[in-house]
Design a protein around this motif. Structure first.
Motif, PDB file in Angstrom:
ATOM      1  N   ARG A 182       0.816  -1.202   0.092  1.00 37.52           N
ATOM      2  CA  ARG A 182       0.194  -0.058   0.057  1.00 37.52           C
ATOM      3  C   ARG A 182       0.866   1.238  -0.007  1.00 37.52           C
ATOM      4  NH1 ARG A 182      -2.957  -4.042   2.117  1.00 37.52           N
ATOM      5  NH2 ARG A 182      -5.255  -4.079   2.082  1.00 37.52           N
ATOM      6  N   HIS A 183       2.193   1.060   0.102  1.00 40.94           N
ATOM      7  CA  HIS A 183       2.769   2.530   0.249  1.00 40.94           C
ATOM      8  C   HIS A 183       2.977   2.949  -1.233  1.00 40.94           C
ATOM      9  CE1 HIS A 183       6.727   4.821   0.119  1.00 40.94           C
ATOM     10  NE2 HIS A 183       6.462   5.084   1.183  1.00 40.94           N
ATOM     11  N   GLY A 184       3.039   4.305  -0.907  1.00 38.98           N
ATOM     12  CA  GLY A 184       2.950   4.986  -2.539  1.00 38.98           C
ATOM     13  C   GLY A 184       1.445   5.834  -2.582  1.00 38.98           C
ATOM     14  N   ALA A 185       0.553   5.444  -1.743  1.00 39.32           N
ATOM     15  CA  ALA A 185      -0.994   6.082  -1.541  1.00 39.32           C
ATOM     16  C   ALA A 185      -0.563   7.479  -0.735  1.00 39.32           C
ATOM     17  CB  ALA A 185      -1.717   5.379  -0.968  1.00 39.32           C
ATOM     18  N   ASP A 186      -1.164   8.365  -1.030  1.00 38.79           N
ATOM     19  CA  ASP A 186      -0.911   9.735  -0.413  1.00 38.79           C
ATOM     20  C   ASP A 186      -1.474   9.622   1.163  1.00 38.79           C
ATOM     21  OD1 ASP A 186      -0.337  11.416  -2.609  1.00 38.79           O
ATOM     22  OD2 ASP A 186      -2.034  10.761  -3.294  1.00 38.79           O
ATOM     23  N   LEU A 187      -2.527   8.847   1.492  1.00 33.82           N
ATOM     24  CA  LEU A 187      -3.210   8.532   2.586  1.00 33.82           C
ATOM     25  C   LEU A 187      -3.150   7.025   2.983  1.00 33.82           C
ATOM     26  CD1 LEU A 187      -3.889  11.437   2.252  1.00 33.82           C
ATOM     27  CD2 LEU A 187      -5.691  11.064   4.129  1.00 33.82           C
TER      28      LEU A 187
END
Length: 435
Positions: free
Chosen positions: A134-139
């Motif tokens: 999930r890393h890379g999403a803004d939140l």
């Protein structure tokens, strides 16, 4: 909060199952109240049915549109349409694939939407793997203080920015505070895959029926997630509807479906192995029992409730014990009692407003790419018909292809065949292998 092309903000939700659709739609409603909500359901084995979609309506959120899509169709829509916020309510691999696909779809655009993701409920397995996907999403939304601390520790541990982690709460908490019902009502919240084995599921069902026989003055409800033929986030190989046949339960025992909130309105005791329904019940103040009969084990997820005061066995319940939750545990684990729930999404809303009001979110930069995980990322993206550059692969379902009645019938037949294989053929094959 500024809007890109309309008077009110536009939010797109992409979900791959009924529970993630519920989480995504309600999260979007909490984050962007009053915005236009467009739902996109990723085509697959667990695409929600109209009845399952209706549970979100029952929860008070009515999307402006709902469309069934492939990954390529969704990415084409994102390249064409203008949104302010995109909520990815997907399994970790799906989030990772969409992050790469959206990077390509929005390449060259001056401003892009804010990308939000998170978890549907209790996070008790594959924590590191799921977070890095999930890393890379803004939140990256954390449903409790405990989760927020764990999430940041994982990101910091691999040397990446952890500022995307924002503490919120589960978006479907709420409802009226607990009041004793008449008759006294016990609700067992079933789970599709916990426990997974026939013997364990049959044991829990037999104890529930036995409790109904021991207490004829009580109403005993088996709350099921899906009707026969429907699928949820997790595959259910042994539905309780089939296991109950032959048990001849008493008249005060019933199977119930529908919105959990309505069932909790009449519950005096919520019993489960590890369902997120326990957090919904605790939020309302409904006495909640997390079963220890099959052990307190990571595989069951009930280890999450260690320290909660809710761990009990069926024998203790039959003897009259009513668990009392420890308020210190509930405060750290996302129950958000009282006024705390009203402000649970303030920080996330503030972060979104800052990103949309300033220079806008920067380039999407997932931890996983062809450089950091060359043996992992290509295969993961290929499952969604994407190349390592986020471009749809040759042969991927075309975004401009109409979804006619023939394709719809074929898709329904394919999903039915898959469910038949999972629920009937696969268990038989496994049993033969054990001979």
């Amino acid at each position: 909060m500024p809007a890109s092309t309309s008077k009110s903000p536009r939010v797109a939700v992409l979900a791959d199952s009924d529970t993630r659709w519920k989480w995504g739609a309600l999260t979007a409603h909490r984050l962007v109240p009053g915005g236009r909500l467009d739902g996109h359901l990723l085509r697959g084995r667990a695409t929600p049915t109209p009845r399952q979609l209706g549970e979100v309506d029952e929860a008070g959120v009515r999307p402006d549109s709902v469309t069934e899509v492939t990954a390529a169709e969704f990415l084409a829509t994102m390249a064409r349409e203008r949104y302010d916020v995109v909520v990815l309510a997907l399994v970790g691999g799906g989030v990772q694939a969409m992050l790469h696909g959206l990077t390509h779809a929005w390449r060259g655009r001056e401003r892009r939407p804010v990308v939000v993701t998170g978890y549907v409920g209790v996070v008790y397995e594959k924590v590191t793997d799921g977070l890095l996907l999930r890393h890379g999403a803004d939140l990256v939304l954390a449903n409790s203080r405990r989760d927020a601390e764990r999430f940041r520790a994982v990101y910091e541990g691999v040397g990446v920015d952890a500022s995307a982690v924002v503490e919120v709460a589960l978006p479907f908490l709420g409802g009226a505070p607990y009041r004793p019902a008449d008759p006294y009502t016990v609700v067992f919240a079933a789970q599709p895959s916990v426990p997974a084995g026939r013997a364990d599921r049959a044991y829990l069902l037999e104890r529930l029926v036995r409790h109904a026989r021991r207490h004829p003055d009580r109403e005993v409800l088996l709350k099921l997630r899906s009707r026969p033929g429907e699928h949820t986030t997790h595959v259910e190989e042994l539905p309780y509807q089939k296991l109950v046949r032959g048990l001849r339960p008493p008249a005060n025992f019933r199977l119930v479906y529908g919105h959990m909130g309505e069932v909790l309105d009449r519950a005096d005791l919520l019993v489960t192995v590890s369902s997120t329904a326990a957090l919904e019940a605790l939020h309302r103040g409904v006495p909640t029992a997390v079963l220890t009969d099959l052990g307190v084990r990571e595989a069951l997820g009930n280890h999450h409730f260690v320290g909660s005061g809710c761990l009990v066995s069926w024998d203790q319940i039959d003897a009259g014990r009513v668990p009392v939750a420890d308020p210190r545990w509930t405060q750290r684990n996302g129950v958000a009692p009282g006024d705390a729930y009203g402000t649970a999404f303030d920080a996330a809303r503030g972060r979104i407003a800052a990103l949309l009001g300033g220079a806008g979110p920067g380039v999407i930069a997932p931890y996983y790419d062809a450089r950091t995980a060359p043996g992992y990322v290509p295969g993961l993206l290929a499952r969604y018909h994407l190349g390592v550059d986020g471009v749809p692969l040759a042969g991927a379902p075309r975004a401009d292809r109409p979804s006619g009645p023939v394709r719809q019938v074929v898709r329904r037949a394919a999903r039915g065949a898959y469910r038949h294989g999972v629920q009937r053929v696969a268990p038989v094959v496994r049993r033969l292998g054990e001979l």
